[in-house]
Design an enzyme around this catalytic site. Structure first.
Site, PDB file in Angstrom:
ATOM      1  NE  ARG A 116      -3.899   2.037   2.362  1.00 12.94           N
ATOM      2  CZ  ARG A 116      -4.143   2.792   3.425  1.00 12.94           C
ATOM      3  NH1 ARG A 116      -3.523   2.526   4.577  1.00 12.94           N
ATOM      4  NH2 ARG A 116      -4.997   3.781   3.371  1.00 12.94           N
TER       5      ARG A 116
ATOM      6  CG  HIS B 176      -1.224   5.295  -0.676  1.00 10.89           C
ATOM      7  ND1 HIS B 176      -2.045   6.125   0.060  1.00 10.89           N
ATOM      8  CD2 HIS B 176      -1.939   4.166  -0.910  1.00 10.89           C
ATOM      9  CE1 HIS B 176      -3.207   5.518   0.260  1.00 10.89           C
ATOM     10  NE2 HIS B 176      -3.161   4.329  -0.308  1.00 10.89           N
TER      11      HIS B 176
ATOM     12  CG  ASN C  67      -1.031   9.258   1.835  1.00  9.34           C
ATOM     13  OD1 ASN C  67      -1.599   8.333   1.259  1.00  9.34           O
ATOM     14  ND2 ASN C  67      -0.343  10.177   1.185  1.00  9.34           N
TER      15      ASN C  67
ATOM     16  CG  HIS D 210      -8.265  -3.683  -2.067  1.00 10.04           C
ATOM     17  ND1 HIS D 210      -9.281  -2.920  -2.600  1.00 10.04           N
ATOM     18  CD2 HIS D 210      -7.235  -2.822  -1.857  1.00 10.04           C
ATOM     19  CE1 HIS D 210      -8.889  -1.664  -2.713  1.00 10.04           C
ATOM     20  NE2 HIS D 210      -7.648  -1.579  -2.261  1.00 10.04           N
TER      21      HIS D 210
END
Length: 325
Positions: A65, A69, A97, A196
């Site tokens: 993740r 990001h 974040n 996910h």
């Protein structure tokens, strides 16, 4: 006159060839560190990451993740790792974040690598490699190819996050537009959503679907009702966390796609959005198989990892991933 034309042509060819060679030297490539003073950099990072993943089943999800990001803002330049300096908040301070993790682990990996190979391995490469390695640990083999040669950026702005980063409540149009801006297509969108299949989410990231979908205290009708009821019981506090892939949140597999299309158990609106477009639905169906998912996820991770990268003389090699040199 003829001699001058020939000379001009030779000069032009030389310029073109030089530019091609320069571009090739500045591109990401396999085994970039083999020709540096740290030829075993990738093995070193893998060994350190695997030693951490052995005792932390959530590490893969957190580093994956973090890498994702990072790449969607200013490319894969480790800008998400920078702390705020002065009055302008850095990316990690932006709302989407605030729930990111893995910063301490990256710091420790960086310290260990710097101790053996000072000033050679970028934080951006380290993040890309360690994310792959943490996810790969249970399989004891690299699950996708990571090209290296990235440099670290010096700019990190919280103000840029919301307009560039796909969010949990994004609809299919927004998702397609944001991915297209980064050179990624619908195949990449669906494959990368498969991340996910591991990890957890805070209830606040999807609570609207449970308690106030249209502003009338209702639930999202596209969400499996039984699943929604179980989520409501787990989400008495928005800070609580739940599995993104129920009953399979520590297993990197294709279960995410199976429960999404067959049971309507996509946790986020952005998950359910994949069922709102014919093309994305077709990809979801294809990725219900582990083998197909691993192949397509690997291709898309390689593409994502090359977004707007800094290479060659651009950027720097940070000594500390949290601050500019």
């Amino acid at each position: 006159m003829r001699t001058q034309l020939v000379l001009n042509c030779l000069v032009f060819v030389c310029i073109v060839l030089c530019e091609v060679v320069a571009d090739a030297g500045n591109a990401l490539r396999n085994n970039f560190y083999k020709s540096t003073r740290c030829p075993n950099a990738e093995q070193l990072i893998r060994d350190i990451t695997w030693s951490k993943a052995k005792d932390d089943v959530t590490l893969g999800a957190r580093l994956l993740r973090l890498h994702y990001h990072d790449c969607f803002l200013r490319g894969c330049d480790a800008s998400v790792l920078l702390d705020t300096e002065g009055t302008e908040q850095s990316e990690k301070e932006a709302g989407p974040n605030l729930s990111l993790g893995g910063f301490d682990e990256i710091d420790d990996i960086k310290r260990q690598v710097e101790a053996k190979c000072p000033g050679i391995v970028s934080c951006a490469d380290m993040l890309a490699l360690s994310a792959r390695d943490a996810v790969s640990f249970p399989f004891k083999t690299s699950m996708w190819e990571v090209e290296t040669g990235r440099k670290d950026g010096n700019v990190s702005l919280a103000s840029e996050v919301s307009s560039n980063l796909p969010l949990p409540d994004s609809n299919i149009s927004t998702l397609q537009q944001l991915f297209a801006k980064k050179g990624l297509n619908v195949d990449d969108l669906v494959a990368l959503s498969g991340a996910h299949t591991i990890g957890f989410a805070h209830c606040g990231e999807f609570s609207k679907r449970l308690f106030n979908f249209t502003g009338k205290g209702d639930m999202d009708p596209s969400l499996n009702a039984t699943y929604a009821d179980s989520l409501k019981k787990s989400c008495t506090n928005l800070a609580n966390i739940v599995e993104m892939d129920p009953m399979s949140s520590t297993s990197f597999d294709s279960n995410y796609f199976n429960i999404l299309i067959n049971q309507n158990k996509g946790l986020f609106q952005s998950d359910a959005a994949l069922l709102k477009d014919t093309n994305s639905v077709n990809v979801v169906k294809k990725l219900q198989n582990d083998k197909a998912f691993f192949v397509e996820f690997g291709k898309s991770m390689k593409k994502m990892g090359a977004i707007e990268v800094l290479t060659g003389n651009a950027g720097q090699i940070r000594k500390n991933c949290r601050v500019k040199n």
